[in-house]
Design a protein around this motif. Structure first.
Motif, PDB file in Angstrom:
ATOM      1  N   ALA A 234     -66.523 -17.516 129.898  1.00  0.00           N
ATOM      2  CA  ALA A 234     -66.301 -16.176 130.461  1.00  0.00           C
ATOM      3  C   ALA A 234     -65.275 -15.374 129.873  1.00  0.00           C
ATOM      4  O   ALA A 234     -65.102 -14.114 130.213  1.00  0.00           O
ATOM      5  CB  ALA A 234     -66.084 -16.368 131.998  1.00  0.00           C
ATOM      6  N   SER A 235     -64.209 -16.186 129.316  1.00  0.00           N
ATOM      7  CA  SER A 235     -63.031 -15.303 128.892  1.00  0.00           C
ATOM      8  C   SER A 235     -63.308 -14.473 127.427  1.00  0.00           C
ATOM      9  O   SER A 235     -62.600 -13.789 126.974  1.00  0.00           O
ATOM     10  CB  SER A 235     -62.094 -16.218 128.580  1.00  0.00           C
ATOM     11  OG  SER A 235     -61.982 -17.164 127.337  1.00  0.00           O
ATOM     12  N   GLY A 236     -64.575 -14.952 126.868  1.00  0.00           N
ATOM     13  CA  GLY A 236     -64.887 -14.439 125.507  1.00  0.00           C
ATOM     14  C   GLY A 236     -65.097 -15.121 124.507  1.00  0.00           C
ATOM     15  O   GLY A 236     -65.671 -14.742 123.380  1.00  0.00           O
ATOM     16  N   VAL A 237     -64.668 -16.296 124.444  1.00  0.00           N
ATOM     17  CA  VAL A 237     -65.076 -17.111 123.313  1.00  0.00           C
ATOM     18  C   VAL A 237     -65.615 -18.611 123.869  1.00  0.00           C
ATOM     19  O   VAL A 237     -65.450 -19.271 124.814  1.00  0.00           O
ATOM     20  CB  VAL A 237     -63.523 -17.595 122.803  1.00  0.00           C
ATOM     21  CG1 VAL A 237     -63.538 -18.729 121.641  1.00  0.00           C
ATOM     22  CG2 VAL A 237     -62.878 -16.508 122.314  1.00  0.00           C
ATOM     23  N   GLU A 238     -66.648 -18.990 122.833  1.00  0.00           N
ATOM     24  CA  GLU A 238     -67.369 -20.336 123.198  1.00  0.00           C
ATOM     25  C   GLU A 238     -66.749 -21.529 122.312  1.00  0.00           C
ATOM     26  O   GLU A 238     -66.313 -21.353 121.242  1.00  0.00           O
ATOM     27  CB  GLU A 238     -68.678 -20.256 122.490  1.00  0.00           C
ATOM     28  CG  GLU A 238     -69.600 -21.442 122.996  1.00  0.00           C
ATOM     29  CD  GLU A 238     -70.965 -21.447 122.372  1.00  0.00           C
ATOM     30  OE1 GLU A 238     -71.690 -22.423 122.677  1.00  0.00           O
ATOM     31  OE2 GLU A 238     -71.488 -20.293 121.685  1.00  0.00           O
ATOM     32  N   GLY A 265     -64.305 -25.559 115.914  1.00  0.00           N
ATOM     33  CA  GLY A 265     -65.688 -25.470 115.549  1.00  0.00           C
ATOM     34  C   GLY A 265     -66.323 -26.305 116.465  1.00  0.00           C
ATOM     35  O   GLY A 265     -66.004 -26.518 117.738  1.00  0.00           O
ATOM     36  N   GLY A 266     -67.471 -26.694 116.107  1.00  0.00           N
ATOM     37  CA  GLY A 266     -68.141 -27.770 116.887  1.00  0.00           C
ATOM     38  C   GLY A 266     -69.281 -27.348 117.871  1.00  0.00           C
ATOM     39  O   GLY A 266     -69.898 -27.890 118.669  1.00  0.00           O
ATOM     40  N   VAL A 267     -69.267 -25.820 117.881  1.00  0.00           N
ATOM     41  CA  VAL A 267     -70.127 -25.327 118.792  1.00  0.00           C
ATOM     42  C   VAL A 267     -71.663 -25.367 118.516  1.00  0.00           C
ATOM     43  O   VAL A 267     -72.495 -25.231 119.527  1.00  0.00           O
ATOM     44  CB  VAL A 267     -69.986 -23.622 119.105  1.00  0.00           C
ATOM     45  CG1 VAL A 267     -68.543 -23.507 119.490  1.00  0.00           C
ATOM     46  CG2 VAL A 267     -70.103 -22.842 117.840  1.00  0.00           C
ATOM     47  N   SER A 268     -72.058 -26.012 117.471  1.00  0.00           N
ATOM     48  CA  SER A 268     -73.523 -26.063 116.916  1.00  0.00           C
ATOM     49  C   SER A 268     -74.085 -27.163 117.807  1.00  0.00           C
ATOM     50  O   SER A 268     -75.208 -27.481 118.027  1.00  0.00           O
ATOM     51  CB  SER A 268     -73.759 -26.357 115.487  1.00  0.00           C
ATOM     52  OG  SER A 268     -72.853 -27.544 115.021  1.00  0.00           O
ATOM     53  N   GLY A 269     -73.127 -28.121 118.370  1.00  0.00           N
ATOM     54  CA  GLY A 269     -73.462 -29.474 119.040  1.00  0.00           C
ATOM     55  C   GLY A 269     -73.702 -28.953 120.596  1.00  0.00           C
ATOM     56  O   GLY A 269     -74.149 -29.851 121.236  1.00  0.00           O
ATOM     57  N   ASN A 270     -73.312 -27.980 121.217  1.00  0.00           N
ATOM     58  CA  ASN A 270     -73.633 -27.583 122.417  1.00  0.00           C
ATOM     59  C   ASN A 270     -74.747 -27.490 122.859  1.00  0.00           C
ATOM     60  O   ASN A 270     -75.264 -27.894 124.207  1.00  0.00           O
ATOM     61  CB  ASN A 270     -72.767 -26.113 122.653  1.00  0.00           C
ATOM     62  CG  ASN A 270     -71.514 -26.159 122.638  1.00  0.00           C
ATOM     63  OD1 ASN A 270     -70.654 -27.329 122.664  1.00  0.00           O
ATOM     64  ND2 ASN A 270     -70.777 -25.095 122.775  1.00  0.00           N
ATOM     65  N   GLU A 271     -75.808 -27.079 122.103  1.00  0.00           N
ATOM     66  CA  GLU A 271     -77.081 -27.069 122.576  1.00  0.00           C
ATOM     67  C   GLU A 271     -77.771 -28.603 123.100  1.00  0.00           C
ATOM     68  O   GLU A 271     -78.383 -28.707 124.049  1.00  0.00           O
ATOM     69  CB  GLU A 271     -78.110 -26.526 121.633  1.00  0.00           C
ATOM     70  CG  GLU A 271     -78.159 -27.267 120.186  1.00  0.00           C
ATOM     71  CD  GLU A 271     -79.046 -26.399 119.340  1.00  0.00           C
ATOM     72  OE1 GLU A 271     -79.896 -25.648 119.737  1.00  0.00           O
ATOM     73  OE2 GLU A 271     -78.862 -26.740 117.881  1.00  0.00           O
ATOM     74  N   SER A 272     -77.372 -29.750 122.244  1.00  0.00           N
ATOM     75  CA  SER A 272     -77.768 -30.925 122.574  1.00  0.00           C
ATOM     76  C   SER A 272     -76.881 -31.241 123.829  1.00  0.00           C
ATOM     77  O   SER A 272     -77.402 -31.966 124.501  1.00  0.00           O
ATOM     78  CB  SER A 272     -77.503 -31.766 121.539  1.00  0.00           C
ATOM     79  OG  SER A 272     -76.340 -31.924 120.797  1.00  0.00           O
ATOM     80  N   MET A 273     -75.640 -30.889 123.939  1.00  0.00           N
ATOM     81  CA  MET A 273     -74.850 -31.474 124.903  1.00  0.00           C
ATOM     82  C   MET A 273     -75.239 -30.735 126.276  1.00  0.00           C
ATOM     83  O   MET A 273     -75.393 -31.421 127.408  1.00  0.00           O
ATOM     84  CB  MET A 273     -73.327 -31.056 124.647  1.00  0.00           C
ATOM     85  CG  MET A 273     -72.781 -32.065 123.847  1.00  0.00           C
ATOM     86  SD  MET A 273     -72.545 -33.909 124.482  1.00  0.00           S
ATOM     87  CE  MET A 273     -71.679 -33.823 125.779  1.00  0.00           C
TER      88      MET A 273
END
Length: 288
Positions: A234-238, A265-273
């Motif tokens: 919500a602050s603007g950064v994933e 980094g590492g946001v590519s893993g968020n979809e599986s998490m």
């Protein structure tokens, strides 16, 4: 070209974020920094890279992206996986396989001895990267990051970055003795983290390890981690859902100064998490 710095507000406090997550979709964050030396290595020096660890690993995905770019074979060893995990169609493991990673499962009772034996009889064209990208060669990449931080000339004098093996936090603190560097263990406890760091170098006085409020199991869903990640979003950064929440919880609870957070980094893993959070009934947003 330097990664940019974003300014965000969290719980009424101002933070700065070094956006290493924007370097590359897969080869980003602290893994880009750790692999910096290998990225500068001529492609004909090696033909095979070997590593090992878990399937949520950001290092695994970054190494796969590097090897595809360098036309190197990448062999990655893990403990046995469930059929569900093998067949996931999202997340770091899925993307790493699509980048050409060769995955090999090792039986649980043989795993430790097998990993120990990997360095025996290596040929000169093969290079091993320890779990999480922990290698002495990572120091150069962190020195480059330190140079960027100095050149961007922020007035803050405290940094924060989460730790798996502690390589990033350690070399960053050694490269920036004029800064206080906060970290917290995301794998194991403080004693384990100190042990991992001390295998690389003496821990400098400006490196401050914050004790987690409770023991967290790596890559497991926690309601409070999701709440922190959503607040940050919500602050603007994933941020990623594995390392970042523990670090943010520690600095929000245990510090009060302005801090430059080094995005891992590492946001590519968020979809599986997120899928795991949904399975646990912890994620209620139907739009994601």
């Amino acid at each position: 070209m330097y990664s940019p710095i974003s300014e965000i507000d969290v719980d009424g406090r101002r933070f700065y974020v070094k956006r290493d997550d924007l370097i590359d979709p897969f080869l980003a964050g602290n893994k880009y920094r750790k692999l910096y030396t290998l990225l500068q290595t001529p492609s004909n020096k090696f033909d095979t890279i070997i590593s090992y660890g878990g399937t949520q690993s950001n290092a695994m995905l970054a190494i796969a992206a590097m090897c595809k770019d360098k036309s190197w074979k990448f062999v990655y060893y893990t403990k046995p996986l469930s059929e569900t995990l093998k067949n996931e169609d999202c997340g770091n493991f899925y993307h790493a396989k699509n980048l050409g990673m060769h995955h090999v499962e090792i039986e649980l009772e043989c795993y430790r001895d097998f990993i120990t034996s990997l360095r025996f009889n290596l040929d000169e064209k093969t290079f091993i990267i320890d779990q999480g990208g922990a290698l002495e060669e990572a120091r150069l990449g962190l020195e480059v990051l330190a140079q960027e931080i100095r050149a961007q000339n922020l007035h803050v004098k405290s940094l924060a970055t989460p730790s798996g093996t502690g390589t990033t936090a350690l070399y960053l603190a050694l490269s920036l003795p004029e800064y206080r560097v906060y970290t917290t263990p995301c794998i194991g406890d403080v004693s384990y983290l100190r042990e991992q760091m001390q295998a690389l170098s003496k821990i400098p006085e400006n490196l401050v390890i914050l004790e987690p409020q409770k023991k967290y199991h790596f890559a497991k869903p926690y309601k409070e981690f999701l709440e922190i990640q959503q607040k940050l979003l919500a602050s603007g950064v994933e941020f990623d859902l594995i390392y970042a929440p523990g670090m943010w919880r520690a600095i929000l609870d245990q510090t009060d100064e302005e801090i430059l957070y080094i995005h891992s980094g590492g946001v590519s893993g968020n979809e599986s998490m997120i899928h795991r959070y949904k399975q646990k009934g912890l994620f209620k947003n139907p739009a994601i």
